[in-house]
Every structure is written in C-alpha cells, then in structure tokens.
Design an enzyme around this catalytic site. Structure first.
Site: not given
Length: 255
Positions: A141, A154
């Site tokens: 990501s 995350y």
C-alpha cells in the site's frame, strides 16, 4: 504479453482480490482462490467459472501457515503455479476518541498483512526455484511508503511487505523468479469504506486490477499508483516533519 495459465490469489472473496480473479479468468486458465468468507468466495468462484476458468478453491486463513502449506502442496501435485498474488489483508486504526489501537488489533494486522505474505511466499518460492520460473506479486500500500497517523500498525505491516518483497526479489532473481511489490492508493472497496477522510484519485477495483496486471506482466519491481500520490509521497519525504504532518492529517481514517 505475460499470459499465466495457473494463478493463485489470496483474499479472493471480495474487493481487489475478486477483481484480479475476474480479470485473469478465461478459458484454459486455472485459478486457485482462497479467502475466509465461504459465501463470498463461492460468488467469486461462480463468476470466474462462467468465464471459462477451472477453479480450485479453499476457505482458509493465511495466518495458518500449516493449512496454507498443505493446500499449496496439494495444488502443486496437480499443476505448476505460474503466478501467485498475495492480496489478503485487513486494516485497523485508533479509536474515534483518540485511544491508541490495542495491541490485539495491531498484531492482527501485522500477522495477516505481513505474516500472511511471508507464509505464502515461503511456501511457493521453493517450487518456483526448482522450476527456475514464476512470478509473485505482493500487495502492499502507499501507506507502507507513508504511514497514516491513525493507522500505525497497518502502515507498519505494509512497510514490512515492501521491505520483505524487495529483499526476496533480489534473492530469487538468479532462479528466474520475479517479485513485484504493489503499492496502491485508494481503491473503492468495502475495506476502504472505513476511511472517512479525503480519498483523491480513487480507483475502482477494475481499474486497479488492470494496472496491477500490467505491472506484473512487465516484471515491475515496485508499482506505486496513482502516480500523483506516489510522487507526492516521495517529495514529501524531503519536507520538514511538521510540514509533512500537516499534509498527512488530511489522509487520516477519521475526520
């Protein structure tokens, strides 16, 4: 153009994983799909079967290294996997009142996002090394390049995927195995709906799947998109921390 005939995708029950499965589905293509939600996974299976693909599927948690190993060992006795995409992932954040995300929430993300990628790559890589061919894609990501302040675990898990993928790409190169690390920005998925902040240059899952397929076909080392956000992150790293922080606040999960 790279045309894999046997493909494994984790997290294929919805979102980007499902879109990738559908985009690769075709007559003569064998898809090996896994996810944790059986009902949703079967929806993907039926859709790719309608497109002509043969499907092997299994409900499992990629945190379970033994179950994953057993499934892939069984698959490799029947077929040789050309492409493996590590896509399964979860997210989390601090609480709305500012309370720090719990250790349980943080460890769950690290175990799935990073640990799952490790479980998958270490299982399939020996087969590809023996064949001296194969491609692996790890879905990270842009948050792994620039973490969001209210989603620290995350960002950490996705940064770990980038580092792990880069190291394994260098290691596996001499065996003819390519590793592509993919860093998407915002993609319109159920998981992304947790983001209540600004989501510029958001891709549909179909658009993201097309972009990722092209990167895998080109054996791109690191594919970060959309380019506008990826470039902004790289430039932002040159800015003083306090100024960068002001910009980054616009991208927090909660507003």
């Amino acid at each position: 153009m790279f045309s894999p005939r046997s493909i494994l995708i984790t997290g294929a029950s919805s979102g980007l994983g499902k879109a990738l499965a559908v985009s690769y589905a075709n007559a003569g293509v064998t898809l090996c799909l896994t996810g944790r939600n059986e009902m949703r996974l079967l929806e993907t299976v039926r859709e790719v079967e309608r497109a002509g693909s043969h499907v092997f599927w299994k409900v499992l948690d990629i945190c379970d290294a033994t179950a994953l190993q057993n499934w892939i060992d069984g698959l490799e006795q029947r077929i040789s996997l050309d492409l493996v995409i590590s896509n399964a992932g979860i997210t989390g954040s601090h609480e709305i009142d500012g309370s720090v995300e719990t250790a349980k929430t943080a460890h769950a993300q690290i175990a799935t996002n990073l640990g799952g990628a490790v479980n998958l790559l270490t299982t399939i890589a020996p087969y590809m090394q023996r064949r001296k061919s194969g491609r692996i894609a790890l879905i990270s990501s842009l948050a792994g390049m620039q973490p969001i302040s209210d989603g620290p675990a995350y960002g950490a898990s996705k940064a770990g995927v980038i580092a792990y993928g880069e190291a394994m790409r260098d290691h596996l190169y001499k065996w003819g195995v390519s590793v592509t690390v993919v860093c998407p920005g915002y993609i319109l998925t159920p998981m992304a709906d947790q983001f209540k902040s600004w989501r510029p240059y958001e891709y549909t899952v179909e658009q993201a799947a097309v972009s990722i397929k092209k990167a895998i076909a080109r054996k791109t080392a690191l594919h970060a998109f959309p380019w506008q956000l990826a470039l902004g992150i790289r430039i932002g790293k040159l800015l003083p921390w306090k100024l960068r922080r002001l910009v980054n606040q616009r991208f927090n999960y909660q507003r």
